[in-house]
Design a protein around this motif. Structure first.
Motif: not given
Length: 407
Positions: A76-89
């Motif tokens: 959840x933390x990593x997703x919230x800190x991801x502002x560029x939408x690259x988390x799923x990749x």
């Protein structure tokens, strides 16, 4: 890091691994013939040295009751800190980088401790913040700011209690990698009282007491090379030598060790051991640590070679089954001895730590005068009782070689 090295690290590690100093003698061998492979294995007299355990393998009779009930995970933390939408990749890589970062290690330590109340501002309403985020477009400027605010609140809720407890200093916290030196110092502040440093670890590249303590305790990820270097500014690694890549596995193993082998349960009055039992079907070691394929240790094989396929054969399966039958009933004794050993000093220099140590002077003199197995065994038992010997050190034959050749 390439795949081969990751696999090698995954397959080669145990909770109590340490550097090889003196070769171990061969033990009685059991073997089974196969059309393509000769499978052999050795049942050790000191099974606790091969203990391999994680929390998924056991039940805990006295589990920790966490102070923080918020269902907010590292992902959840990593997703919230991801502002560029690259988390799923990049989710795997992002998770690995977080787990091996200073903030990631501290986050997981907070969760491990469990009982420290989280630190939230008195005026914050987390439910209202969650609702605003749910109603805002995810990667809009407003959505990014709100999610970053939530992430920082959740991170600080975990960091501040660790600062208040004295486990980490504010100036040590940044977005960088959790080096061996950083991890050792945090853990030494936590456990130095229940597991003090005994001394005698002579690293070539670190005078830091906490780093030397970590080596003495045999913490996973703190492997010394043959020249005596630990590389304190490197990330944790299951292999010796300088390392720039960050292994998630090495950080996971150190947490498993803390929880299961050290007195890793925090209570209002101090630290105590978790009361654990092995779950049905679990084997408290890795059979591949004992199995040889055509005389070669299986765990040392090149996993691109044909030897790797030996694990899919009936002889390999039968050997693994027999090894499990040997280890499973010994688990309570294995765990108890591994816990006792983790509190002991280590033999670092045979001449200094054994031959000229006044504690063993009487037994050594008796052996050198009589050269009998009775006196040799007396020295061995005294040394074994005092020190946490690693696998190649822990045998009568090895000690005899030391007594006969080391001045």
């Amino acid at each position: 890091m390439n795949v081969k090295r990751i696999l090698t690290a995954l397959l080669a590690c145990t909770l109590c691994s340490s550097a090889i100093l003196v070769p171990a003698p061969a033990l009685p061998v059991a073997e089974a013939a196969a059309p393509s492979y000769r499978i052999t294995y050795k049942l050790p007299a000191n099974p606790e040295k091969y203990l391999f355990l994680n929390v998924q393998m056991v039940s805990i009779a006295n589990p920790q009751v966490p102070a923080m009930q918020c269902p907010y995970s590292p992902d959840d933390y990593i997703k919230d800190m991801d502002t560029g939408g690259s988390y799923w990749k990049l989710s795997f890589d992002n998770h690995r980088m977080f787990v091996s970062s200073k903030k990631g290690v501290l986050w997981n330590l907070y969760d491990l401790i469990g009982i420290l109340p989280p630190h939230y501002p008195s005026d914050i309403q987390l439910d209202a913040l969650d609702q605003r985020i749910d109603q805002t477009e995810t990667y809009s400027e407003e959505g990014n700011k709100l999610r970053e605010t939530r992430a920082q609140l959740q991170m600080n809720a975990r960091l501040q209690p660790l600062i208040d407890a004295g486990y980490v200093l504010p100036g040590e916290i940044d977005d960088g990698v959790a080096t061996k030196e950083f991890v050792a110092n945090v853990l030494y502040r936590m456990f130095g009282g229940v597991r003090p440093y005994h001394g005698g670890i002579d690293l070539k590249d670190s005078d830091d007491v906490a780093v030397r303590w970590a080596v003495e305790v045999c913490l996973p990820g703190f492997v010394v090379d043959r020249q005596g270097y630990i590389y304190p500014e490197s990330p944790l690694s299951m292999e010796p030598g300088p390392e720039k890549s960050r292994e998630e596995y090495a950080y996971d193993r150190v947490f498993q060790f803390i929880k299961l082998v050290l007195p890793g349960k925090k209570t209002p009055t101090g630290w105590e051991y978790y009361q654990i039992k092995l779950l049905p079907g679990m084997v408290p070691m890795q059979p591949r640590d004992l199995i040889l394929v055509n005389g070669i240790p299986y765990k040392s094989n090149d996993y691109g070679s044909d030897h790797y396929n030996a694990m899919y054969t009936a002889p390999y399966y039968n050997a693994s089954k027999k090894i499990g039958q040997y280890f499973i009933p010994r688990f309570p004794q294995m765990l108890d001895q591994a816990r006792k050993d983790a509190l002991k000093p280590r033999v670092w220099d045979w001449s200094r730590d054994v031959i000229h140590h006044p504690k063993f002077a009487k037994q050594i003199a008796a052996y050198r005068k009589n050269k009998s197995s009775q006196y040799l065994n007396a020295v061995y038992q005294a040394v074994r009782k005092h020190y946490n010997l690693n696998i190649p050190q822990d045998s009568v034959a090895n000690l005899k070689s030391v007594l006969d050749h080391v001045k």
